[in-house]
Scaffold this motif. Structure first.
Motif, mmCIF file in Angstrom:
data_model
loop_
_atom_site.group_PDB
_atom_site.id
_atom_site.type_symbol
_atom_site.label_atom_id
_atom_site.label_comp_id
_atom_site.label_asym_id
_atom_site.label_seq_id
_atom_site.Cartn_x
_atom_site.Cartn_y
_atom_site.Cartn_z
ATOM 1 N N LEU A 85 0.777 -1.254 -0.016
ATOM 2 C CA LEU A 85 0.047 0.034 -0.018
ATOM 3 C C LEU A 85 0.816 1.415 -0.040
ATOM 4 O O LEU A 85 2.138 1.104 0.149
ATOM 5 C CB LEU A 85 -0.631 -0.033 1.176
ATOM 6 C CG LEU A 85 -1.918 -1.250 1.414
ATOM 7 C CD1 LEU A 85 -2.655 -0.931 2.581
ATOM 8 C CD2 LEU A 85 -2.842 -1.331 0.174
ATOM 9 N N HIS A 86 0.192 2.384 -0.328
ATOM 10 C CA HIS A 86 1.060 3.603 -0.046
ATOM 11 C C HIS A 86 1.096 3.758 1.205
ATOM 12 O O HIS A 86 0.248 3.152 2.213
ATOM 13 C CB HIS A 86 0.094 4.637 -0.940
ATOM 14 C CG HIS A 86 -1.096 5.002 -0.589
ATOM 15 N ND1 HIS A 86 -2.240 4.166 -0.626
ATOM 16 C CD2 HIS A 86 -1.484 6.359 0.142
ATOM 17 C CE1 HIS A 86 -3.209 4.926 -0.120
ATOM 18 N NE2 HIS A 86 -2.961 5.929 0.383
ATOM 19 N N HIS A 87 1.776 4.889 1.910
ATOM 20 C CA HIS A 87 2.216 4.960 3.254
ATOM 21 C C HIS A 87 3.030 3.743 3.661
ATOM 22 O O HIS A 87 2.739 3.765 5.047
ATOM 23 C CB HIS A 87 1.004 5.495 4.104
ATOM 24 C CG HIS A 87 0.284 6.507 3.571
ATOM 25 N ND1 HIS A 87 0.877 7.354 2.785
ATOM 26 C CD2 HIS A 87 -0.897 7.059 3.833
ATOM 27 C CE1 HIS A 87 0.012 8.601 2.407
ATOM 28 N NE2 HIS A 87 -1.181 8.236 3.029
ATOM 29 N N THR A 88 3.445 2.969 2.909
ATOM 30 C CA THR A 88 4.487 1.988 3.650
ATOM 31 C C THR A 88 5.653 2.154 2.920
ATOM 32 O O THR A 88 5.898 2.868 2.104
ATOM 33 C CB THR A 88 3.877 0.493 3.189
ATOM 34 O OG1 THR A 88 4.232 0.209 1.796
ATOM 35 C CG2 THR A 88 2.322 0.200 3.561
ATOM 36 N N LEU A 89 6.843 1.436 3.532
ATOM 37 C CA LEU A 89 8.026 1.621 3.039
ATOM 38 C C LEU A 89 8.173 0.731 1.845
ATOM 39 O O LEU A 89 9.295 0.776 1.284
ATOM 40 C CB LEU A 89 8.937 1.034 4.216
ATOM 41 C CG LEU A 89 9.112 1.735 5.404
ATOM 42 C CD1 LEU A 89 10.017 1.317 6.681
ATOM 43 C CD2 LEU A 89 9.369 3.434 5.371
ATOM 44 N N GLY A 90 7.285 0.181 1.469
ATOM 45 C CA GLY A 90 7.523 -0.670 0.085
ATOM 46 C C GLY A 90 8.154 -1.977 0.320
ATOM 47 O O GLY A 90 8.287 -2.727 -0.662
ATOM 48 N N ASN A 91 8.348 -2.202 1.539
ATOM 49 C CA ASN A 91 8.826 -3.693 1.661
ATOM 50 C C ASN A 91 7.910 -4.540 2.456
ATOM 51 O O ASN A 91 8.467 -5.763 3.064
ATOM 52 C CB ASN A 91 9.964 -3.393 2.609
ATOM 53 C CG ASN A 91 10.086 -2.658 3.938
ATOM 54 O OD1 ASN A 91 8.755 -2.503 4.287
ATOM 55 N ND2 ASN A 91 10.991 -2.497 4.474
ATOM 56 N N GLY A 92 6.742 -4.307 2.541
ATOM 57 C CA GLY A 92 5.593 -5.392 3.140
ATOM 58 C C GLY A 92 5.911 -5.439 4.713
ATOM 59 O O GLY A 92 5.000 -6.201 5.230
ATOM 60 N N ASP A 93 6.706 -4.373 5.174
ATOM 61 C CA ASP A 93 6.685 -4.432 6.636
ATOM 62 C C ASP A 93 5.901 -3.708 7.225
ATOM 63 O O ASP A 93 5.835 -2.404 7.234
ATOM 64 C CB ASP A 93 8.319 -4.050 7.050
ATOM 65 C CG ASP A 93 8.470 -4.332 8.563
ATOM 66 O OD1 ASP A 93 7.566 -4.379 9.327
ATOM 67 O OD2 ASP A 93 9.417 -3.906 8.936
#
Lengths: 638, 638
Positions: B122-130
């Motif tokens: 999702l947006h507002h994530t670090l893009g690493n699934g964490d």
């Protein structure tokens, strides 16, 4: 002559000066941040390097945004904050750089080692003697974190930090206790440049990937290339352009990749925003038999607004440091050398796909009257014609981030946005950073004053910096305008005033909730209040005002800072989104919400897309069906 | 009638409504934050409770500061942010609440549980699934952190979060995934108030401490009581006042404790700032044979400016949840019941110490001329006479935080500062929060509209909210003034304009470094620009201007927002600090800097303490020797 000879650097220098010389060698001439009692000794050393300048931001979050914007043009950005209060204030900006693959060196001035060891209860601590908490937090959003404690290794540590930020394009945290600022080091090391070469790929890993991709390139009947943000992050602009040129495949960019390839090229077919793409884009990408996704930031990108998967399974994805073909992942493959290998082996004569010049579908130029009020749709299409080669265009999260996808960038335009992290307020800070970078890149172009290595990015110099920011978003970081003024930078700042958080208002399907409202400000008064002496402001209410502005040749010359307030209806969002959003939202709600009783999302707002005086776009098509009707209102250039 | 009957609450309500009803019961009527796509469903529920209001701040850090300021008056503050970008922006404010023991409920709107489980990008994530990274970070600066995941336990979790924030006076993190907002819960639980009672002390633990302290109280010849911030945090104002009254011991406050006891009482002897105290204060405290330190926030407080230890070993310290006598620590002792036990057992007739009315040393009222330019020293002494009973006085980190220690607060004045965390920019946000709180407390006083429990704190209602903030500090959070205006709140905002970061300039002993400078703004124009319609501004340049302002009776009535720019010399700091700072700095440098070659601190700035037209304070005494000369320029009231 060596670097130390040219710059008269003594044989022994403090480690902090060494660090700043290293930045100077990379042409990182502006450093962002605020002073603090633990960082001031560092700043004193920064001031000893004549080429470096201390931006002196108004707060640390803004400074982090600025360093990020700067890094996107110059390859790396540097931010100095003070322990605790300073570094934590910046952390959301750092997290954004982490998410979006931006190289950042975050230097934190820390209390002396002795105070940390003794767990003294200094100010800017949590009062519990825990000195490692901020370092622990920083570790979660950095590709590397270090504290200068070991005198003998300090030089290696500094070089390593810079190298990692540059290569990995992620934030690096470097803590410098005040008592370590003056560790003496041998300056001769400065005469050997930091090794910033991207590691070579192993042949055994690279060869099969190259062969697999070439096989697909040769036999594909409906191939596409999609270019994403890591192409620019990994300094692979030239290789990507060459690959597009050699294959003649239709080329798309992601929203984050916009500005990465030449959109004036006939091969360019638009912005791919997954399920929210215009029907023309979607059709080509979804029905392609081979997708080559170059410089991918993410394998997928699902948001409440985007769904960024591909329909075809026949997809090769080149990430910064890995590749993926169908289900197979090939680790440790760096983008740039992989592209170089691909280009070297590619025989264009074997490509079956024949490029056909397709007629670019241009939306009927139904012109509103000069007295009509403005609409997003029309504004974004018009502004596109005003863009120049080498402009740097920054768009805020919100309507502008969507509107910009309707525009076509001229050659060598640089685009900056924060599509993944989406932190509202980012763009004004980034505009400051980009303005500094553009100024420096122009200086380098105009006079060869240096024997330093020059990097890929420096070729794409632009002359104008142009910001699009909503009124709501502007409020979060407004004071950074003061720093832009302080340094006499000359961006264009378009305030897209739609009275509040309009995209959210639309997204959440409630136009009545007052939490979308913001206090109305006199935006155009800020320049004077913050001390600007040479500036221009314009308030644009009607279609006629807008046309007059774009036709004004003096307006197009970036000789002073300009702020333009574009008055837009409150419930207006860029047209390309309206209908598709609706459908997407519904499917997202079904897919993502475990609990189904969120009654508040049932009432959809009534979006009237007509101009106030003379409707010309027709009514909204609420269906998500791919229909030729869309070509009337979608991306205009296809 | 029960709460649910009075408020017409249905038997089943969503957990989010339950949460907001709980806040309403505690009279927490203002909630701070910004909307975001993951927090909007929560806000919709907040809007269903008519007594609650959503502040709608301009950014999350400001919102956190505001919630902190509000909590200092009302016992707890509530902040709602959105996942990732929102919560991280607020984190420095939360850390400040943690360091300074302020009860805060930080509610974070999170992506749906399913998206987290599937690790969607999702947006507002670090893009690493964490998805746990922000929760991990929050855990480091919270006394408790929870995410509403278990439907059955959600009510318990909400009550627990509120209880912990209230009792421990620390931040609590409560994540609410969007799909959990509407979990139905039984509203009948609302008819049982949350248990906010401070736990009783165990008799076995309490008795020996009480006896030890009583023994000292009875036999001490030169005792002192020092009152710190946790007295107000732990709702122990009355008990502390009573203890002071019964013993008749000389009473001091720490900078953070200022406003906690009645300074109009003859027992009050000034502000103890450790080694930086005025000589009169230092003499009494250092040569006392018994120190009773009540509501201590920290055992020691060492900064580059403060050294907050005691000379006597005969020291009893009462923390929020522990006590310390000499070297012995007694855990699990809550402040309020300990004080109650002490008071109950105390026999004043056994006290050997005899209270003597000491003549308060008043500095000679050498008056500058009306045409003289202002000086910090004179300003802080003068403003003291203008303070009213029940004012709430907020001071920013910087010169104001020091200057305020020269003033004597009238009865029931509330003081707000951030002496430990020291995050510059805090005070304007806190001023917003405090203004809301004062407005609500006044409303409660004037009309008994409720059967809700009323708490200790609510008695200390003040009418005016007064902020002192430096020009440099104002820039960090300037836009929050807009929220003050939006809500038609009516604080006095004194901008102490000394052209930059003067305290830092002085601390770091370099007056020439440009990183102390800030861009000059037209501060008084902000009110109009942010949309204020009823307001007053004044620019105070001379002694005469200042006197005229204080003499103006209409000025003293808080019927509109007022902004006053006080023009001060750039290198002027409050007089009480000048000489002692110098000495302290030198010893601190010796003590804390491992490496001794920080040459930059050798050049001390030349601080001229004279008024421009007519010198009246004499030259600076640079020695740290305790001298009677100091009584001419130190705290005036001793």
């Amino acid at each position: 002559m060596s670097y130390t000879e040219i710059h008269g650097v003594p044989s022994q220098i403090p480690i902090s000066e060494y660090l700043f010389h290293r930045l100077n060698q990379l042409k990182i001439w502006t450093v962002f941040g605020l002073p603090g009692d633990f960082s001031m000794p560092l700043l004193d050393k920064l001031y000893t390097i004549p080429t470096l300048r201390w931006a002196g931001n108004t707060n640390e979050l803004n400074a982090a945004y600025a360093a990020d914007g700067y890094a996107r043009l110059k390859g790396i950005g540097c931010l100095i904050t003070t322990f605790g209060v300073g570094e934590l204030s910046a952390i959301n900006g750092i997290a954004g750089s982490y998410a979006e693959h931006v190289g950042l060196l975050h230097i934190v001035g820390m209390p002396p080692t002795s105070a940390q060891t003794k767990q003294l209860l200094l100010h800017h601590t949590l009062g519990n003697g825990d000195y490692s908490v901020f370092y622990r937090i920083a570790n979660d959003i950095a590709c590397y974190a270090a504290i200068i404690n070991d005198t003998d290794l300090s030089v290696d540590e500094v070089d390593k930090c810079i190298r990692k930020a540059w290569i990995h394009q992620k934030p690096v945290y470097l803590g410098v206790p005040v008592n370590q600022v003056n560790i003496p080091v041998d300056s001769n090391r400065l005469n050997t440049p930091i090794n910033l070469r991207i590691p070579r790929n192993s042949r055994e890993m690279e060869q099969p990937v190259v062969d697999l991709i070439l096989d697909q390139i040769y036999k594909a009947k409906n191939p596409v290339i999609i270019v994403d943000a890591c192409v620019s992050r990994q300094h692979a602009l030239k290789e990507t352009a060459l690959l597009c040129d050699m294959t003649r495949f239709p080329v798309f960019v992601t929203p984050m990749g916009k500005g990465t390839i030449d959109e004036s090229n006939a091969q360019f077919k638009g912005v791919f925003t997954g399920s929210l793409s215009s029907p023309e884009v979607r059709e080509v990408v979804y029905f392609s038999d081979f997708v080559l996704f170059v410089g991918a930031l993410l394998p997928e990108f699902n948001t409440s607004t985007f769904n960024f998967g591909f329909k075809t399974k026949n997809c090769a994805i080149l990430f910064s440091t890995a590749a993926k073909f169908k289900k197979a992942i090939f680790p440790d493959l760096h983008l740039k050398p992989t592209l170089q290998a691909l280009i070297k082996k590619l025989e264009p004569s074997r490509i079956q796909y024949k490029y056909e010049e397709t007629r670019n579908i241009v939306a009927p130029r139904l012109e509103p009257n000069d007295a009509d009020l403005l609409r997003q749709e029309w504004v974004w299409n018009e502004i596109s014609h005003w863009f120049h080669e080498r402009d740097t265009i920054i768009t805020e999260t919100g309507s502008s981030a969507f509107g910009i996808n309707q525009t076509r960038f001229p050659t060598a335009t640089i685009g900056i946005n924060q599509a993944l992290w989406g932190s509202v307020g980012f763009a004004l800070g980034a505009c400051l950073g980009a303005s500094f970078a553009v100024e420096e890149m122009t200086a380098v172009e105009n006079q060869v004053t240096t024997d330093l290595r020059s990097y890929d990015r420096h070729i794409d110099v632009s002359r104008r910096t142009i910001l699009f920011v909503g009124d709501g978003a502007f409020q979060l970081t407004a004071q950074e305008l003061s720093t832009i003024i302080r340094w006499k930078l000359k961006p264009y700042i378009f305030i897209m005033n739609n009275q509040g958080y309009s995209v959210d208002r639309y997204l959440h399907h409630r136009s009545d909730a007052s939490y979308y409202d913001v206090q109305p400000w006199q935006y155009l008064q800020f320049l004077k209040l913050f001390g600007a002496t040479s500036f221009e402001t314009r308030k644009i209410v009607t279609v006629g005002d807008f046309k007059e502005m774009l036709a004004d040749e003096t307006f197009a010359i970036p000789d002073k800072i300009r702020m333009i307030e574009i008055m837009l209806p409150q419930s207006d969002v860029p047209e390309t989104l309206v209908a598709r959003w609706q459908a997407e939202k519904e499917s997202t709600n079904k897919r993502m919400h475990d609990s189904s009783d969120d009654s508040s999302t049932n009432s959809s707002p009534s979006i009237d897309l007509r101009f106030t005086k003379r409707p010309f776009l027709g009514s909204t098509n609420q269906s998500s069906h791919v229909s030729t009707e869309y070509s009337q209102v979608g991306v205009h250039y296809l």
